[in-house]
Design an enzyme around this catalytic site. Sequence first.
Site, PDB file in Angstrom:
ATOM      1  N   ASP A 152      53.401  43.774  40.695  1.00  0.00           N
ATOM      2  CA  ASP A 152      52.587  42.873  39.637  1.00  0.00           C
ATOM      3  C   ASP A 152      54.032  42.117  38.958  1.00  0.00           C
ATOM      4  O   ASP A 152      54.692  42.689  38.696  1.00  0.00           O
ATOM      5  CB  ASP A 152      51.927  43.201  38.667  1.00  0.00           C
ATOM      6  CG  ASP A 152      50.518  43.996  39.242  1.00  0.00           C
ATOM      7  OD1 ASP A 152      50.416  43.819  40.495  1.00  0.00           O
ATOM      8  OD2 ASP A 152      49.665  44.029  38.555  1.00  0.00           O
ATOM      9  N   ASP A 167      42.065  43.592  46.662  1.00  0.00           N
ATOM     10  CA  ASP A 167      43.292  44.291  45.982  1.00  0.00           C
ATOM     11  C   ASP A 167      43.164  45.882  46.334  1.00  0.00           C
ATOM     12  O   ASP A 167      42.131  46.487  46.152  1.00  0.00           O
ATOM     13  CB  ASP A 167      43.244  44.111  44.720  1.00  0.00           C
ATOM     14  CG  ASP A 167      44.377  44.466  43.854  1.00  0.00           C
ATOM     15  OD1 ASP A 167      45.292  45.171  44.509  1.00  0.00           O
ATOM     16  OD2 ASP A 167      44.611  44.419  42.653  1.00  0.00           O
TER      17      ASP A 167
HETATM   18  C1  GLA Z   1      46.417  44.806  40.503  1.00  0.00           C
HETATM   19  C2  GLA Z   1      46.979  43.495  41.079  1.00  0.00           C
HETATM   20  C3  GLA Z   1      46.870  42.200  39.707  1.00  0.00           C
HETATM   21  C4  GLA Z   1      45.638  42.358  39.133  1.00  0.00           C
HETATM   22  C5  GLA Z   1      45.216  43.677  39.002  1.00  0.00           C
HETATM   23  C6  GLA Z   1      43.728  43.864  38.276  1.00  0.00           C
HETATM   24  O1  GLA Z   1      47.684  45.299  39.781  1.00  0.00           O
HETATM   25  O2  GLA Z   1      48.038  43.450  41.574  1.00  0.00           O
HETATM   26  O3  GLA Z   1      47.219  40.967  40.331  1.00  0.00           O
HETATM   27  O4  GLA Z   1      44.752  42.028  40.113  1.00  0.00           O
HETATM   28  O5  GLA Z   1      45.185  44.704  39.924  1.00  0.00           O
HETATM   29  O6  GLA Z   1      43.454  45.159  37.956  1.00  0.00           O
END
Ligand code: GLA
Length: 514
Positions: A342, A281
Site C-alpha cells: 500500500d 484484493d
Molecule cells: C489493502 C489494499 C488497499 C485497500 C485496503 C482495504 O490494504 O492494498 O489498497 O484496498 O486493503 O482494506
Amino acid sequence: MTKRFLGHAPGRVLGWVLGVLAGVLLTGQAWGADLMGDWVFQAAPSFPRFTKMVIRHDTDGLRGTITSEWYGDLPMLDLKAVGEGPAGERLVFHIDNGNPKLKPLDLTLAPDGSGIRLTGQVWYEKQDATAHRATAAEMAALDFPTYPLLAPAYVPSNGLARTPPMGWSSWNKFAEAIDDKTVREIADALVRSGLRDAGYVYVNIDDGWQGDRGPDGVLHPNVKFPDMKALADYVHARGLKLGIYSSPGPKTCAGYAGSYGHVEQDARTWAEWGVDYLKYDLCSGEGFYHTAETVRAVYQQMGAALNATRRPIVYSLCEYGRFDVGAWGRDVGGNLWRTTGDIEDSYASMAAIGFDKNGVPRHTGPGGWNDPDMLEVGNGGMTTEEYRTHISLWALMAAPLLMGNDARSMTRDTLALLGNAEVIAIDQDPLGRQGLPVRKRDGMEIWTRPLADGSVAVGLFNRTDTPVAITADWPALGLGDHPKVRDLWAHRSVAPNAAHMVPAHGVVLLRAKP
Ligand code: GLA
C-alpha cells in the site's frame, strides 16, 4: 522435552505422573492431557477471529490445528510444550498466514480452569481468548469449507482498459468511513470540477461497503449503502462508472465479507447492480493461497465469473505484486494488477514505489497495466512539488490514475495537478509503453517514455533536498540536437539547451519531438 519435567520435587513429579496416567486412561493420550482435545473459543479478537482448535498427542507426535474466520484451518507450527510441570504447563506455537511480512510471533496455550486460554499476538492484534471443550457437534458447526480450485485456463480479454483506467477510489482518503451520500457527492464533484471530462470516469468504492449474506448466499451492502443499484444509476446518469471491491478470501483486508465460496454469485450480484469495475484484493485469501498456482487459480475464477456476466467490468488484481503477477495477470482476465504493497501519503512511501518499484515494464500495455497503487495527490502529506513528482512518475509509468482524495474540496493546486491535460495525455498515450529511468545518479533521475506520435516524454527528477539544475542531453536520449521541447507543467515551449531548475523532491516534465 520430557527431561524438562524431571527437575522437580519428587512429590510434584509423582502427582504429575499420576495426573498424566489418569489422562492417558481417560483420553488415550500419552502427554499433556489437560490441553489435548477439541476446543471452541467463546469469543476471540476480530482478527483473525479464532473459532476452534484440535490438539492431539499420539503416535504422530504433538500436533494441532487452529481455525479462524480469516484463514480457515491452519496447522500449529513448531508446537511444543514449555513450562514447569503441570501447574505451568503450556504449549507454544505460531501460525503462517502466507504473508511474508507476518512475524511468526508465539501464541501460547495454558490451562484455565476447565478451559484453555490462548494469548499472544497475530500481526498487530493482541490475542487473549478462552476456549472450552467442545462436542463433536459444536466442532462440526464451525467446520471451515474448502473449495476445489480451477484448472489453469486462459480467460479471454474483456477488451477494456486500452489505456490505463482513470477515476477515483474511496480508500486513501475515507478508508471505511465511506457511504452512499459521499460517493454521490464525489460523482458530482468529478463532473463539476471538469475531472470527469479530463478522463477520471471510474468512481470506485473500496473496502467497507459490505454487509451480510442472505440465506440464499447473496451479499448485501451494509446500512451505509441502502441501494447499490440506485447508486450505480446515479453515477451512470452523470457519465461516470461505478467500481466495487472484494476479496477471494472469506474476509477483506478491513474484515468485511469476502467472496470466498461465492465467487460466481457475487459477480452476478455486481453485474445486476450495474458495477463496471472490480478490485479483487487477496487479503485473508493469502491464508489459503500461498503459491503461484493457487493465487492464479482464484484470480482466474473471478476473471471467468466476471466474463460470464457478460457485463463489461474492468478487473483489477490486488495481490501486492506476488508471484510475478504481471506475467499472468492478462491471462486470468485482469486489466491491471498491483505491483506493490500500500502507498502512504508521504514522499518516502510514494518515492519508494514510484522510483524504485514499478513492476516488470514489458508486462504493461493496452488492456493490462502495472498498478503502483492509487494517487495520494491532494491528501496533505506531501508538498505540491512532491505531488507533482507523484503524478509525473505515474504518467511516465503508464500507471492507472485513481484519485485518492476528497474530490469535493480540492485546492486549485490539487485540481491543476490532477487535471493537467498534457500530463494526462502522457499517461493515456495509446502506445501504452511504460517509461523507464535512463539515468539515476546523485539523487537525480532522468526518465523517458516513448509515445505513439514519435515524441518522447522526459522526466527530470530531483530526489535531493535542494534545488538542482538539470540539462537534458538530447542526442544521448536519441532525440537529435534540436528537438522541439515543451514543458508540460509550465505549459510552454522551451529551448532544447535550457538548463532546468528542478526543485527539491520535484520534477520538470518535458515532451520532446525530434
Ligand atoms: C489493502 C489494499 C488497499 C485497500 C485496503 C482495504 O490494504 O492494498 O489498497 O484496498 O486493503 O482494506
